[in-house]
Scaffold this active site. Structure first.
Site, PDB file in Angstrom:
ATOM      1  N   TRP A 100       0.865   5.987 -10.552  1.00 32.75           N
ATOM      2  CA  TRP A 100       0.868   4.937  -9.621  1.00 32.75           C
ATOM      3  C   TRP A 100      -0.715   4.723  -9.594  1.00 32.75           C
ATOM      4  CZ3 TRP A 100       4.852   2.104  -9.345  1.00 32.75           C
ATOM      5  CH2 TRP A 100       6.061   2.672  -8.735  1.00 32.75           C
ATOM      6  N   ASP A 167      -3.498   3.629  -1.510  1.00 29.67           N
ATOM      7  CA  ASP A 167      -2.546   3.542  -1.968  1.00 29.67           C
ATOM      8  C   ASP A 167      -1.945   4.499  -1.004  1.00 29.67           C
ATOM      9  OD1 ASP A 167       0.376   3.765  -2.304  1.00 29.67           O
ATOM     10  OD2 ASP A 167      -0.153   2.647  -3.986  1.00 29.67           O
ATOM     11  N   LYS A 191       9.142   3.174   1.751  1.00 33.74           N
ATOM     12  CA  LYS A 191       8.881   4.811   1.611  1.00 33.74           C
ATOM     13  C   LYS A 191       8.894   5.807   2.543  1.00 33.74           C
ATOM     14  CE  LYS A 191       7.739   4.858  -2.917  1.00 33.74           C
ATOM     15  NZ  LYS A 191       6.611   3.891  -3.485  1.00 33.74           N
TER      16      LYS A 191
END
Ligand SMILES: *Cc1c(COP(=O)(O)O)cnc(C)c1O
Length: 355
Positions: A100, A167, A191
């Site tokens: 990511w 993040d 999530k």
């Protein structure tokens, strides 16, 4: 009985889904569904205000922080951040420690100069580099707190005076940390905090004021702040699910309360697998994620058998990401300890059978 170890979208508390489904039929006694209800109404404005308030409370944010709920998922932040804060004559610093984060780097390079301070790409991101230096004149330093795919997590905050951007998509609100240290935090909701379709952004007001000029309105954090996350129609249902999940989290004792359970879950899982020689844990102990545990089997031929066993016993979502292989067990906030117990009982039984 299903045990949901999905990596994302992932498990939500049962009571959240029950209440959310009631609101789909009748939102707060209005006789209308939340799906057909205006966002510029006192009732929805109260939903947004409470969700923002709960984030401030659960993260213990100071006065200078703004909470936004935006569209586009975490992936939109990959480019919105450099679009706002990467200035032409300077460099943005990034830590390259997972798939990511590497995507965030690709996007940032489209807006200016990027310096990668350290990378673990050569080992398929199996560890987190800890020795790195952040250039003092960088516009900001970006890193991923939890690498969802590779199963690594950085729980300590890098020591720097450069504005910190993180993040936190896959571990936000899962353990206590000083969230005020960050200039900007972002997290896709699907999530740990709700349903897909909304993205949490916590931004420091002073930092927001330093953004580049001439941005498209929807890309400009200052505009979103000014309009209380209602510059255009917010994802009303996704925000509502966040609110319900945040209320649930508060009832669990907030971040400190959930951290205790998350620690128990991770300890049980890792200690069990470590004691069973058929399993292999590729991530070094100090870097192991409490949210996503990644493992393989010493004998690759057993992997299919183990996966079949998981399917038979209702263990959902344990197949590893296609780039890593093996298995991944995600243990987000809403996953009960009993699911990890069921999984470790099964793993022990399987190991005894094939030892
Ligand atoms: C899932 C995930 C993303 C992508 O989120 P989207 O909302 O799908 O864009 C980004 N970063 C991390 C760490 C993730 O786990």
């Amino acid at each position: 009985m299903i045990h949901n170890f999905n990596a994302g979208p992932s498990i939500l508390p049962r009571e959240v889904m029950e209440e959310a489904s009631r609101a789909v039929l009748d939102f707060n006694g209005t006789g209308l569904s939340i799906l057909e209800y205006g966002h510029r109404t006192p009732l929805f404005e109260a939903v947004m205000a409470e969700a923002i308030q709960l984030i401030k409370e659960l993260m213990q944010l100071d006065e200078n922080k703004e909470v936004l709920f935006l569209h586009g998922g975490a992936s939109t932040q990959f480019f919105q951040i450099p679009m706002n804060f990467l200035s032409q004559d300077r460099t943005a610093a990034y830590l390259d420690c997972g798939i990511w984060g590497s995507k965030a780097i690709i996007e940032a390079k489209k807006f200016g100069a990027v310096q990668v301070v350290a990378s673990s790409r050569d080992t398929n991101y199996s560890y987190i580099p800890h020795a790195f230096e952040i250039p003092k004149d960088a516009c900001y330093f970006h890193y991923t707190t939890n690498n969802t795919v590779e199963g690594t997590q950085l729980r300590t905050i890098p020591d720097t005076s450069v504005p910190l951007i993180a993040d936190m998509s896959s571990d936000v609100l899962s353990h206590a940390m000083d969230f005020n240290r960050f200039a900007l935090i972002y997290a896709g909701a699907q999530k740990n905090i709700g349903a897909a379709g909304v993205n949490l952004v916590v931004i420091d007001k002073t930092f927001a004021a330093t953004a580049n000029a001439h941005l498209p309105t929807m890309m400009d954090y200052r505009q979103h702040i000014k309009n209380g996350s209602m510059l255009n129609t917010p994802p009303v249902f996704a925000v509502y699910v966040c609110l319900l999940t945040l209320r649930w989290l508060k009832a669990q004792g907030g971040v400190a309360g959930i951290q205790r359970i998350n620690e128990q879950k991770a300890k049980l899982l890792y200690e069990t697998l470590e004691a069973l020689p058929v399993f292999h844990l590729p991530v070094h102990e100090t870097d192991r994620s409490r949210m996503n545990a990644v493992f393989t089997m010493q004998d690759e031929r057993l992997e299919k058998l183990f996966l079949d066993r998981c399917t038979t016993e209702g263990m959902v979502g344990v197949k590893g990401h296609r780039s890593v292989g093996g298995f991944r067990v995600s243990m987000y906030n809403a996953l009960p300890l009993s699911s990890v117990q069921a999984f470790t009982d099964m793993a022990r039984d399987f190991a005894n059978q094939y030892a």
